[in-house]
Design a protein around this motif. Structure first.
Motif, PDB file in Angstrom:
ATOM      1  N   THR A 116       2.412  43.942  -9.032  1.00  0.00           N
ATOM      2  CA  THR A 116       3.283  43.025  -8.281  1.00  0.00           C
ATOM      3  C   THR A 116       4.650  43.629  -7.982  1.00  0.00           C
ATOM      4  N   GLY A 117       4.930  44.824  -8.564  1.00  0.00           N
ATOM      5  CA  GLY A 117       6.219  45.464  -8.317  1.00  0.00           C
ATOM      6  C   GLY A 117       7.376  44.828  -9.080  1.00  0.00           C
ATOM      7  N   MET A 118       7.066  43.975 -10.020  1.00  0.00           N
ATOM      8  CA  MET A 118       8.086  43.313 -10.841  1.00  0.00           C
ATOM      9  C   MET A 118       7.561  43.156 -12.261  1.00  0.00           C
ATOM     10  N   SER A 119       8.504  43.040 -13.183  1.00  0.00           N
ATOM     11  CA  SER A 119       8.110  42.761 -14.564  1.00  0.00           C
ATOM     12  C   SER A 119       7.724  41.285 -14.682  1.00  0.00           C
ATOM     13  N   ILE A 120       6.876  40.982 -15.631  1.00  0.00           N
ATOM     14  CA  ILE A 120       6.519  39.571 -15.869  1.00  0.00           C
ATOM     15  C   ILE A 120       7.778  38.761 -16.181  1.00  0.00           C
ATOM     16  N   VAL A 121       8.780  39.388 -16.809  1.00  0.00           N
ATOM     17  CA  VAL A 121       9.996  38.643 -17.154  1.00  0.00           C
ATOM     18  C   VAL A 121      10.873  38.390 -15.921  1.00  0.00           C
ATOM     19  N   GLU A 122      10.536  39.036 -14.795  1.00  0.00           N
ATOM     20  CA  GLU A 122      11.320  38.830 -13.567  1.00  0.00           C
ATOM     21  C   GLU A 122      10.643  37.865 -12.599  1.00  0.00           C
ATOM     22  N   HIS A 123       9.417  37.486 -12.940  1.00  0.00           N
ATOM     23  CA  HIS A 123       8.687  36.586 -12.046  1.00  0.00           C
ATOM     24  C   HIS A 123       9.174  35.152 -12.167  1.00  0.00           C
ATOM     25  N   SER A 124       9.134  34.421 -11.060  1.00  0.00           N
ATOM     26  CA  SER A 124       9.432  32.993 -11.096  1.00  0.00           C
ATOM     27  C   SER A 124       8.352  32.270 -11.897  1.00  0.00           C
ATOM     28  N   HIS A 125       8.782  31.288 -12.662  1.00  0.00           N
ATOM     29  CA  HIS A 125       7.786  30.519 -13.411  1.00  0.00           C
ATOM     30  C   HIS A 125       7.007  29.585 -12.478  1.00  0.00           C
ATOM     31  N   ARG A 126       7.455  29.498 -11.225  1.00  0.00           N
ATOM     32  CA  ARG A 126       6.708  28.689 -10.254  1.00  0.00           C
ATOM     33  C   ARG A 126       5.808  29.562  -9.378  1.00  0.00           C
ATOM     34  N   GLY A 127       5.844  30.877  -9.642  1.00  0.00           N
ATOM     35  CA  GLY A 127       5.052  31.789  -8.809  1.00  0.00           C
ATOM     36  C   GLY A 127       3.626  31.940  -9.304  1.00  0.00           C
ATOM     37  N   LYS A 128       2.786  32.509  -8.432  1.00  0.00           N
ATOM     38  CA  LYS A 128       1.354  32.651  -8.748  1.00  0.00           C
ATOM     39  C   LYS A 128       1.107  33.554  -9.961  1.00  0.00           C
ATOM     40  N   ALA A 129       1.831  34.672 -10.031  1.00  0.00           N
ATOM     41  CA  ALA A 129       1.561  35.650 -11.092  1.00  0.00           C
ATOM     42  C   ALA A 129       1.793  35.024 -12.464  1.00  0.00           C
ATOM     43  N   TYR A 130       2.960  34.387 -12.628  1.00  0.00           N
ATOM     44  CA  TYR A 130       3.229  33.785 -13.932  1.00  0.00           C
ATOM     45  C   TYR A 130       2.299  32.598 -14.191  1.00  0.00           C
ATOM     46  N   GLU A 131       2.114  31.784 -13.199  1.00  0.00           N
ATOM     47  CA  GLU A 131       1.289  30.577 -13.409  1.00  0.00           C
ATOM     48  C   GLU A 131      -0.118  30.928 -13.886  1.00  0.00           C
ATOM     49  N   ALA A 132      -0.653  32.026 -13.347  1.00  0.00           N
ATOM     50  CA  ALA A 132      -2.002  32.438 -13.766  1.00  0.00           C
ATOM     51  C   ALA A 132      -1.993  32.820 -15.248  1.00  0.00           C
ATOM     52  N   ALA A 178       1.339  45.418 -23.211  1.00  0.00           N
ATOM     53  CA  ALA A 178       2.572  44.832 -22.664  1.00  0.00           C
ATOM     54  C   ALA A 178       3.513  45.936 -22.176  1.00  0.00           C
ATOM     55  N   ARG A 179       3.591  47.015 -22.935  1.00  0.00           N
ATOM     56  CA  ARG A 179       4.446  48.142 -22.535  1.00  0.00           C
ATOM     57  C   ARG A 179       3.965  48.731 -21.218  1.00  0.00           C
ATOM     58  N   ASP A 180       2.668  48.965 -21.132  1.00  0.00           N
ATOM     59  CA  ASP A 180       2.130  49.649 -19.953  1.00  0.00           C
ATOM     60  C   ASP A 180       2.358  48.869 -18.662  1.00  0.00           C
ATOM     61  N   GLU A 181       2.403  47.546 -18.752  1.00  0.00           N
ATOM     62  CA  GLU A 181       2.594  46.784 -17.511  1.00  0.00           C
ATOM     63  C   GLU A 181       3.951  46.089 -17.471  1.00  0.00           C
ATOM     64  N   PHE A 182       4.876  46.575 -18.327  1.00  0.00           N
ATOM     65  CA  PHE A 182       6.155  45.865 -18.435  1.00  0.00           C
ATOM     66  C   PHE A 182       7.001  45.947 -17.165  1.00  0.00           C
ATOM     67  N   THR A 183       7.084  47.119 -16.564  1.00  0.00           N
ATOM     68  CA  THR A 183       7.976  47.242 -15.402  1.00  0.00           C
ATOM     69  C   THR A 183       7.282  46.894 -14.089  1.00  0.00           C
ATOM     70  N   ASP A 184       5.962  46.972 -14.092  1.00  0.00           N
ATOM     71  CA  ASP A 184       5.220  46.599 -12.871  1.00  0.00           C
ATOM     72  C   ASP A 184       4.007  45.775 -13.282  1.00  0.00           C
ATOM     73  N   TYR A 185       4.192  44.481 -13.298  1.00  0.00           N
ATOM     74  CA  TYR A 185       3.142  43.590 -13.790  1.00  0.00           C
ATOM     75  C   TYR A 185       1.974  43.528 -12.801  1.00  0.00           C
ATOM     76  N   ARG A 186       0.887  44.169 -13.169  1.00  0.00           N
ATOM     77  CA  ARG A 186      -0.371  44.124 -12.417  1.00  0.00           C
ATOM     78  C   ARG A 186      -0.195  44.313 -10.914  1.00  0.00           C
TER      79      ARG A 186
END
Ligand SMILES: *Cc1c(COP(=O)(O)O)cnc(C)c1O
Length: 363
Positions: free
Chosen positions: A32-48, A22-30
């Motif tokens: 995407t250039g954003m943290s998972i906590v910054e992603h929209s819950h309606r977006g593809k990254a979070y939904e997956a 979680a630490r390693d991908e905290f500021t750039d989630y896979r």
């Protein structure tokens, strides 16, 4: 970095590898250039991440296709209210098997919604919650809307090893403190719920597994936010989910899977429980373990030293030796070691060595 050995009852420790991922991908989630906590819950990254976590949970739990998994908020405590709001209509009654603090709280809360009845109360029999009810102690109302039980009693340290006979009625289990600690027969339950912060992930997430055909009987005249069916219809995205919690839950589930799933956890947890109860049974001249042997929990091991002052000293010295979270619940006193999945057999060996040394010095 020095990591503590964490025997907290909840929120509990998580495997270091999960935290590191979680630490390693905290500021750039896979990428995407954003943290998972910054992603929209309606977006593809979070939904997956969301769909993967919910489906892996069903897989690890051995959930049949008759059941659905929901990711909710409000902790197990909200489930104490949400369950009767959905499934305890006026004119009916629900049965509760009262085996400890949380089971009693579930009973009391449901009693504010509708009519409830105790199918058993182990404190009435023995004054203390030191054992689970025997089959003869349980009387089920054949007309009950459901039967509620608590699979592991976190504060008093008892755990069911086989299910009570619910006489064919819908069985609901609060599994907050032993979910995925070993295999269960999920199909025997109409509903299972658990706050995530003990064995599944961080606080803020509550998971529910519920039989879909039972949901058809649930009340529709309550606010949507409280309706399981609404959450199911929206794939647990009825409103903003606890997205970071769901993500970390998913990482932790992958760790459980990589370590043998529920079966692997059973082996690991049995090893730990055997180590600690073995020490308690050897050192009976000093430590007392109040729970009847057949009811002993693998998850929360409660014991005491000869004096309350020594319990405090035990916890203080353990803390200095790098072991935290050993103080018993404020209502029960004594010492409690919570051995959730993330605690390793090595960690328990460290505790046992400390216990042997402490008993020798203070006994
Ligand atoms: C911790 C616990 C609860 C309370 O959970 P919250 O998520 O804090 O509401 C309920 N039931 C059991 C068995 C617990 O261990």
């Amino acid at each position: 970095m020095t990591r503590k050995i964490n025997f907290n009852a909840g929120p509990a420790g998580l495997p270091l590898s999960v935290l590191e991922e979680a630490r390693d991908e905290f500021t750039d989630y896979r990428g995407t250039g954003m943290s998972i906590v910054e992603h929209s819950h309606r977006g593809k990254a979070y939904e997956a991440a969301h769909n993967e976590a919910l489906s892996l949970f069903g897989e690890l739990l051995g959930l049949p296709s008759t059941h659905a998994v929901l990711a909710l908020q409000g902790g197990a405590s909200l489930q104490f209210a949400m369950l009767p709001l959905n499934f305890l209509p006026a004119g009916r009654s629900a049965d509760y098997i009262v085996t400890g603090h949380w089971a009693k709280t579930a009973f009391n809360e449901a009693g504010k919604v509708g009519t409830v009845r105790k199918a058993a109360d182990t404190a009435e029999a023995d004054k203390r919650y030191v054992r689970l009810p025997r089959p003869d102690d349980i009387s089920i109302d054949p007309k009950a809307a459901y039967v509620h039980m608590t699979s592991n009693n976190t504060i008093f340290g008892t755990q069911w090893t086989s299910l009570p006979d619910a006489k064919g009625l819908p069985l609901v289990s609060d599994m907050s403190s032993d979910i995925l600690s070993r295999p269960i027969d999920a199909a025997q339950h109409s509903m299972i719920y658990a706050g995530a912060q003990k064995n599944l992930g961080p606080s803020g997430l509550t998971v529910v597994a519920v039989r879909k055909d039972w949901l058809k009987e649930s009340r529709t005249d309550i606010p949507d936010i409280l309706r399981y069916q609404k959450h199911l219809d929206a794939n647990s995205l009825y409103h903003t989910p606890p997205s970071f919690g769901v993500y970390l839950f998913g990482l932790n589930l992958k760790w459980i899977k990589a370590n043998g799933g529920a079966k692997g956890m059973e082996t690991r947890n049995k090893t730990k429980a055997d180590l600690l109860y073995g020490a308690l049974d050897r050192l009976t001249g000093f430590y007392a373990a109040p729970v009847e042997k057949a009811s002993r929990s693998w998850m929360n091991v409660v014991f005491r030293t000869p004096k309350p002052e020594l319990d405090d000293l035990f916890c203080a010295e353990a803390e200095k030796a790098g072991m935290t979270g050993l103080k018993g619940h404020r209502s029960a006193g004594g010492v409690r070691a919570s051995l959730y999945n993330a605690v390793s057999p090595e960690n328990v060996k460290t505790l046992v060595s400390f216990m042997e040394d402490f008993a020798q010095r203070k006994g």
